[in-house]
Design a protein around this motif. Structure first.
Motif, PDB file in Angstrom:
ATOM      1  N   LEU A 163      59.185  50.494  83.090  1.00 24.13           N
ATOM      2  CA  LEU A 163      60.092  50.706  81.795  1.00 24.13           C
ATOM      3  C   LEU A 163      61.308  50.887  81.973  1.00 24.13           C
ATOM      4  O   LEU A 163      62.273  50.482  81.130  1.00 24.13           O
ATOM      5  CB  LEU A 163      59.271  51.822  81.165  1.00 24.13           C
ATOM      6  N   THR A 164      61.875  51.580  83.013  1.00 24.15           N
ATOM      7  CA  THR A 164      63.285  51.759  83.237  1.00 24.15           C
ATOM      8  C   THR A 164      63.898  50.409  83.668  1.00 24.15           C
ATOM      9  O   THR A 164      65.044  50.213  82.961  1.00 24.15           O
ATOM     10  CB  THR A 164      63.485  52.777  84.510  1.00 24.15           C
ATOM     11  N   LEU A 165      63.276  49.673  84.249  1.00 25.50           N
ATOM     12  CA  LEU A 165      63.813  48.207  84.627  1.00 25.50           C
ATOM     13  C   LEU A 165      64.011  47.575  83.508  1.00 25.50           C
ATOM     14  O   LEU A 165      65.058  46.845  83.418  1.00 25.50           O
ATOM     15  CB  LEU A 165      62.917  47.637  85.655  1.00 25.50           C
ATOM     16  N   LEU A 166      63.077  47.496  82.622  1.00 25.55           N
ATOM     17  CA  LEU A 166      63.094  46.839  81.387  1.00 25.55           C
ATOM     18  C   LEU A 166      64.094  47.024  80.490  1.00 25.55           C
ATOM     19  O   LEU A 166      64.866  46.313  79.885  1.00 25.55           O
ATOM     20  CB  LEU A 166      61.642  46.465  80.767  1.00 25.55           C
ATOM     21  N   ALA A 167      64.250  48.351  80.217  1.00 29.00           N
ATOM     22  CA  ALA A 167      65.274  48.967  79.463  1.00 29.00           C
ATOM     23  C   ALA A 167      66.767  48.599  80.002  1.00 29.00           C
ATOM     24  O   ALA A 167      67.553  48.279  79.176  1.00 29.00           O
ATOM     25  CB  ALA A 167      65.048  50.594  79.290  1.00 29.00           C
ATOM     26  N   MET A 168      66.876  48.770  81.128  1.00 30.32           N
ATOM     27  CA  MET A 168      68.332  48.300  81.942  1.00 30.32           C
ATOM     28  C   MET A 168      68.457  46.927  81.995  1.00 30.32           C
ATOM     29  O   MET A 168      69.755  46.242  81.869  1.00 30.32           O
ATOM     30  CB  MET A 168      68.169  48.884  83.317  1.00 30.32           C
ATOM     31  N   ALA A 169      67.455  46.174  81.567  1.00 32.65           N
ATOM     32  CA  ALA A 169      67.695  44.597  81.496  1.00 32.65           C
ATOM     33  C   ALA A 169      67.701  44.349  80.059  1.00 32.65           C
ATOM     34  O   ALA A 169      67.653  43.052  79.875  1.00 32.65           O
ATOM     35  CB  ALA A 169      66.493  44.019  82.186  1.00 32.65           C
ATOM     36  N   GLY A 170      67.794  45.099  79.293  1.00 36.63           N
ATOM     37  CA  GLY A 170      68.045  44.876  77.797  1.00 36.63           C
ATOM     38  C   GLY A 170      66.718  44.476  77.159  1.00 36.63           C
ATOM     39  O   GLY A 170      66.801  43.710  76.162  1.00 36.63           O
ATOM     40  N   CYS A 171      65.630  44.947  77.407  1.00 31.90           N
ATOM     41  CA  CYS A 171      64.598  44.466  76.706  1.00 31.90           C
ATOM     42  C   CYS A 171      64.029  45.622  75.926  1.00 31.90           C
ATOM     43  O   CYS A 171      64.129  47.141  76.660  1.00 31.90           O
ATOM     44  CB  CYS A 171      63.482  44.337  77.948  1.00 31.90           C
ATOM     45  N   PHE A 172      63.232  45.499  75.042  1.00 25.92           N
ATOM     46  CA  PHE A 172      62.259  46.497  74.300  1.00 25.92           C
ATOM     47  C   PHE A 172      61.041  46.964  75.218  1.00 25.92           C
ATOM     48  O   PHE A 172      60.577  46.068  76.097  1.00 25.92           O
ATOM     49  CB  PHE A 172      62.018  46.299  73.032  1.00 25.92           C
ATOM     50  N   ILE A 173      60.779  48.333  75.241  1.00 24.51           N
ATOM     51  CA  ILE A 173      59.702  48.575  75.979  1.00 24.51           C
ATOM     52  C   ILE A 173      58.268  49.135  75.275  1.00 24.51           C
ATOM     53  O   ILE A 173      58.605  49.509  73.859  1.00 24.51           O
ATOM     54  CB  ILE A 173      60.233  49.988  76.838  1.00 24.51           C
ATOM     55  N   PRO A 174      57.170  48.756  75.860  1.00 25.10           N
ATOM     56  CA  PRO A 174      56.122  49.260  75.069  1.00 25.10           C
ATOM     57  C   PRO A 174      55.705  50.760  74.916  1.00 25.10           C
ATOM     58  O   PRO A 174      54.996  51.167  75.831  1.00 25.10           O
ATOM     59  CB  PRO A 174      54.842  48.402  76.004  1.00 25.10           C
ATOM     60  N   THR A 175      56.388  51.438  73.993  1.00 26.36           N
ATOM     61  CA  THR A 175      55.885  52.923  73.729  1.00 26.36           C
ATOM     62  C   THR A 175      55.489  52.946  72.219  1.00 26.36           C
ATOM     63  O   THR A 175      55.803  52.165  71.349  1.00 26.36           O
ATOM     64  CB  THR A 175      57.252  53.793  74.095  1.00 26.36           C
ATOM     65  N   GLY A 176      54.671  53.978  72.006  1.00 26.89           N
ATOM     66  CA  GLY A 176      54.319  54.177  70.751  1.00 26.89           C
ATOM     67  C   GLY A 176      55.276  54.671  69.697  1.00 26.89           C
ATOM     68  O   GLY A 176      55.240  54.537  68.461  1.00 26.89           O
ATOM     69  N   ARG A 177      56.382  55.173  70.185  1.00 27.24           N
ATOM     70  CA  ARG A 177      57.387  55.922  69.435  1.00 27.24           C
ATOM     71  C   ARG A 177      58.567  55.610  70.184  1.00 27.24           C
ATOM     72  O   ARG A 177      58.782  55.487  71.540  1.00 27.24           O
ATOM     73  CB  ARG A 177      57.160  57.358  69.289  1.00 27.24           C
ATOM     74  N   PRO A 178      59.937  55.732  69.506  1.00 31.74           N
ATOM     75  CA  PRO A 178      61.029  55.447  70.437  1.00 31.74           C
ATOM     76  C   PRO A 178      61.089  56.532  71.483  1.00 31.74           C
ATOM     77  O   PRO A 178      60.996  57.954  71.487  1.00 31.74           O
ATOM     78  CB  PRO A 178      62.219  55.747  69.377  1.00 31.74           C
ATOM     79  N   SER A 179      61.678  56.148  72.661  1.00 35.44           N
ATOM     80  CA  SER A 179      61.912  56.902  73.787  1.00 35.44           C
ATOM     81  C   SER A 179      63.243  56.830  74.464  1.00 35.44           C
ATOM     82  O   SER A 179      64.038  55.699  74.235  1.00 35.44           O
ATOM     83  CB  SER A 179      60.681  56.420  74.950  1.00 35.44           C
ATOM     84  N   ASP A 180      63.445  57.888  75.352  1.00 34.42           N
ATOM     85  CA  ASP A 180      64.625  57.537  76.139  1.00 34.42           C
ATOM     86  C   ASP A 180      64.427  57.399  77.513  1.00 34.42           C
ATOM     87  O   ASP A 180      63.456  57.619  78.014  1.00 34.42           O
ATOM     88  CB  ASP A 180      65.199  59.110  76.087  1.00 34.42           C
ATOM     89  N   ILE A 181      65.380  56.585  77.841  1.00 36.51           N
ATOM     90  CA  ILE A 181      65.551  56.159  79.251  1.00 36.51           C
ATOM     91  C   ILE A 181      66.467  56.628  80.010  1.00 36.51           C
ATOM     92  O   ILE A 181      67.768  56.290  79.320  1.00 36.51           O
ATOM     93  CB  ILE A 181      65.422  54.524  79.330  1.00 36.51           C
ATOM     94  N   GLY A 182      66.744  57.345  81.045  1.00 41.68           N
ATOM     95  CA  GLY A 182      67.889  57.483  81.731  1.00 41.68           C
ATOM     96  C   GLY A 182      68.651  56.354  82.587  1.00 41.68           C
ATOM     97  O   GLY A 182      67.810  55.507  83.134  1.00 41.68           O
ATOM     98  N   TRP A 183      69.714  56.322  82.503  1.00 39.01           N
ATOM     99  CA  TRP A 183      70.591  55.201  83.120  1.00 39.01           C
ATOM    100  C   TRP A 183      70.474  55.647  84.572  1.00 39.01           C
ATOM    101  O   TRP A 183      71.212  56.782  84.916  1.00 39.01           O
ATOM    102  CB  TRP A 183      71.962  55.089  82.423  1.00 39.01           C
ATOM    103  N   CYS A 184      70.322  54.828  85.600  1.00 37.71           N
ATOM    104  CA  CYS A 184      70.522  55.397  86.800  1.00 37.71           C
ATOM    105  C   CYS A 184      71.096  54.059  87.718  1.00 37.71           C
ATOM    106  O   CYS A 184      71.092  52.942  87.191  1.00 37.71           O
ATOM    107  CB  CYS A 184      69.183  55.431  87.533  1.00 37.71           C
TER     108      CYS A 184
END
Length: 778
Positions: free
Chosen positions: A348-369
């Protein structure tokens, strides 16, 4: 990003899923090259594009990508002077038209301002409409060249058709005259020559050129001498036709070469457009949420699931990292879901950093690394003579050389594959080193020592995968804050192992191990009880809300029914009283005519009218205002007689000021001061305006009834129309708003049957549109 990490976390499998949503090969190529961005600003822009595409998708459906193909090879060929074929030109025309359709689809909704970035993107698409027209005039959709592509081609094809028609006529005549020599009465084609199928024994009877024999040898195909010369001319015309077509294609290729750079840029723009809409379609189908990228390195996953596991079987995970603690140590039984949780965080971190939405039930935070490191799975290699432990160590050594404070480190079965005591010690040393760098760590393990490490270390937190001892099955639920139990003894007991053996095993455990296991068991029990109480509270709350909603609905229904009954009763009373008032009015007129002889006084007539008005019920109870005795009422003042509810003008005033003579329409009566309410002091008015006494000083041209119900509004509208007619107005406006349309439709139905209304129409520009109704009065 390390290619090995992408492979371990199965990023390529998600790419395959995304490719199914691409509309053309350009989007699929973009998805195949998908990778995490190197800076957060680019990833945020990509997420914004996907967000706009998803909103467009929900509202209008997908963009029209039909006809768009990869034309880069054709553009390159044209730009270096090559001649494009008819099919290649057709592909270019379809691409130009397809790109224009996509641009127009977005520009048509750009006025609303909902898709500013997508609109700005498509506005950069170059419209090569003139090139498209030139090609389409020469090349048909089935990739043939039109006769009118050039005057010379038209002349050649006209001559060729005339010549072929002449040759067929000659051959058809021979079919009739030489029928007995022919195998079949048909004209056969061999190569580019028209032939007759002649029986082999009669081949010398028809002079001409032999082009072919049948497989049996019984038939010979002869081009008769009478058409040989014409056939030669036809072949020459076909050569000219080919040369002219080549010249036409060369001219059209030159046109394409002139816009090759612009069209190449269009290819790039369209490929990105297809990528964004593919990501949006994936997000819609998989019910994904837009992640929030955080520069402070904090993860907060809410109801997250692994993208490669079906929604029906995936157990959502709630997980935080980087805020209160930087290391999460997950323990629990094998096949309990530890590795899946580890991969879920990484993928999910890779997908978010690649500009994709992620499969979560509610809005979530992803730490940039800046990088993700993963040591997952058994990578034992016989060829390289590497054990499982050696493979893990090699990966960890590479990590230690590159890890930073902005890295995410995923470690599966930390310290496994070697002596437990040494493995546990080495694992704690590795965690200490990563803590020193400030990296974010998610690790799985079986070692009890690491559970204790997480208890003691402020930057670490225990977590476990729940296991149901009763069913001997994992639940795959992550419990943060509680370390996992081995459950080995409990499982052995459930499977039927001798109680004596189990008790002996417990005796061999150290007292410290037993205390830790008992503590964990009590924590699990407390958590289950708290969860049951929480669930019970939620159910009680839902039942209470349902009950409250039911009571409120019933109360509203009772209120509406009582209001309807009251309005019906009031209307019935009004009808009865008005009928009586009309009859009484006739009697009063007759009494006025005869009052001198009948000796009837004016005050008796007023008393009669007063009784009739008091019989008429009010719309709603209103408190009667008392007159203030301090107000000084002058002769000529406008007053209200409280007992009658009528307005009038003061004609006389008694010396002590306790009694006044008031003119009420055609009647004059004496009224006590306490029964009068001052409306306005006397003003100089023209005599011709006396008929307006008692009416509003000014008549508004608009009536605003927004927020009221139909039943509440109709009496107000009725009085407004009556006042407008009295004031001589020809046109007024009723403002009711749009809302659900119930108030608008009810008022318009009422206006359609009102006696004072000539016609009505919705408001025009600047008049409120459909939120207002303009009324023309009779």
């Amino acid at each position: 990003m390390n290619a090995r990490v992408l492979d371990v976390l199965e990023f390529d499998k998600v790419q395959k899923q995304l490719e199914r949503y691409a509309a053309c090969s350009l989007g699929r190529e973009q998805i195949s090259q998908l990778a995490p961005y190197s800076n957060m600003e680019d990833a945020e822009r990509e997420l914004e594009m996907v967000d706009e595409a998803l909103r467009y998708l929900h509202r209008f459906g997908g963009l029209p990508f039909g006809g768009i193909t990869d034309i880069r090879n054709a553009l390159h060929k044209a730009s270096i002077g090559g001649v494009l074929g008819a099919e290649e030109l057709n592909d270019i025309v379809n691409f130009i038209a397809g790109a224009r359709r996509a641009r127009m689809a977005l520009e048509s909704v750009s006025e609303e301002g909902e898709y500013p970035r997508l609109t700005e993107h498509v506005q950069a698409i170059f419209d090569a409409r003139q090139v498209e027209i030139e090609i389409r005039q020469a090349v048909s959709e089935d990739s043939t060249i039109h006769d009118h592509a050039s005057p010379e081609l038209r002349r050649i094809r006209t001559s060729l058709r005339q010549l072929e028609s002449q040759m067929r006529q000659q051959l058809e005549q021979m079919l009739r005259s030489h029928q007995r020599y022919l195998q079949d009465p048909i004209i056969a084609v061999r190569g580019n020559s028209l032939c007759l199928p002649v029986k082999v024994e009669f081949k010398n009877q028809i002079p001409g050129i032999i082009h072919d024999y049948s497989a049996s040898g019984a038939t010979v195909f002869i081009e008769p001498q009478v058409v040989v010369d014409s056939s030669a001319k036809a072949r020459a015309l076909r050569v000219e036709e080919e040369r002219e077509i080549e010249r036409i294609l060369q001219r059209l290729s030159g046109l394409v070469a002139g816009v090759a750079e612009e069209l190449s840029h269009n290819v790039t723009l369209v490929s990105h457009l297809d990528l964004w809409f593919a990501k949006a379609a994936y997000a819609k189908n998989e019910r994904c949420e837009r992640p929030t990228l955080r520069a402070d390195g904090v993860w907060c996953l809410r109801q997250a699931r692994h993208p490669l596991i079906s929604r029906d079987v995936a157990v959502p995970v709630d997980l935080t990292l980087g805020k209160d603690f930087r290391m999460l140590i997950i323990t629990g039984p094998n096949t309990g879901g530890k590795t899946v949780t580890l991969k879920t965080v990484g993928l999910l971190t890779l997908l978010a950093m690649a500009g994709c939405f992620i499969p979560t039930g509610r809005p979530s935070d992803i730490g940039w690394c800046d990088n993700i490191f993963a040591d997952i799975g058994d990578e034992q290699s016989i060829e390289q003579s590497l054990s499982t432990f050696s493979s893990h160590m090699r990966n960890i050594v590479e990590m230690m050389e590159q890890v930073t404070g902005d890295s995410l480190v995923l470690l599966d079965e930390l310290g496994a594959g070697t002596d437990p005591a040494e493995g546990a010690a080495l694992s704690m040393a590795i965690l200490d080193h990563l803590k020193g760098w400030g990296a974010k760590v998610v690790a799985t393990t079986h070692y009890a020592e690491l559970k204790a490490y997480a208890f003691k270390e402020p930057q670490a937190m225990n977590a476990s995968m729940e296991f149901d001892v009763q069913t001997l099955r994992p639940t795959y639920r992550l419990m943060v804050g509680i370390p996992g139990r081995s459950n080995a003894l409990a499982i052995a007991t459930r499977l039927g192992l001798s109680e004596r053996i189990v008790q002996r095993a417990k005796a061999l455990l150290t007292s410290e191990d037993l205390r830790v296991e008992d503590l964990i068991a009590k924590m699990e029990q407390a958590r289950r009880e708290a969860e049951e109480l929480r669930q019970q509270a939620l159910e009680d709350q839902q039942r209470a809300e349902q009950l409250r909603a039911k009571v409120e609905a019933e109360w509203e229904e009772l209120t509406r029914e009582s209001e309807k009954l009251r309005e019906r009763a009031v209307q019935d009373a009004r009808d009865i009283v008005r009928k009586a008032e009309r009859e009484a009015e006739q009697v009063i007129q007759e009494l006025r005519r005869l009052r001198d002889t009948a000796n009837v006084k004016d005050h008796q007539l007023v008393e009669l009218r007063k009784a009739l008005h008091e019989a008429l019920p009010d719309d709603a109870p209103k408190p009667r205002r008392k007159s203030s005795s301090k107000e000084d009422i002058q002769v000529g003042a406008e007053v209200r007689v409280l007992s009658l509810g009528q307005k009038g003008e003061v004609l006389e005033k008694s010396d002590d000021g306790t009694e006044y003579t008031v003119q009420l329409g055609l009647l004059r009566m004496k009224v006590a001061r306490s029964d009068l309410q001052l409306i306005g002091q006397p003003k100089a008015k023209p005599a011709t305006q006396s008929f307006r006494r008692g009416m509003p000083k000014s008549m508004p041209l608009q009536l605003d009834i927004r927020g009221a119900t139909v039943e509440e509004s109709i009496p107000t509208v009725d009085k407004f129309l009556d006042d407008a007619v009295v004031h001589g107005l020809a046109r007024v406006t009723v403002i009711h708003g749009k809302g659900t349309g119930a108030l608008r439709d009810g008022i318009r139905r009422y206006l359609a049957r009102h006696p004072h209304v000539k016609s009505w129409s919705p408001g025009g520009p600047g008049e409120g549109g459909d939120g207002a109704t303009v009324v023309e009065l009779k």
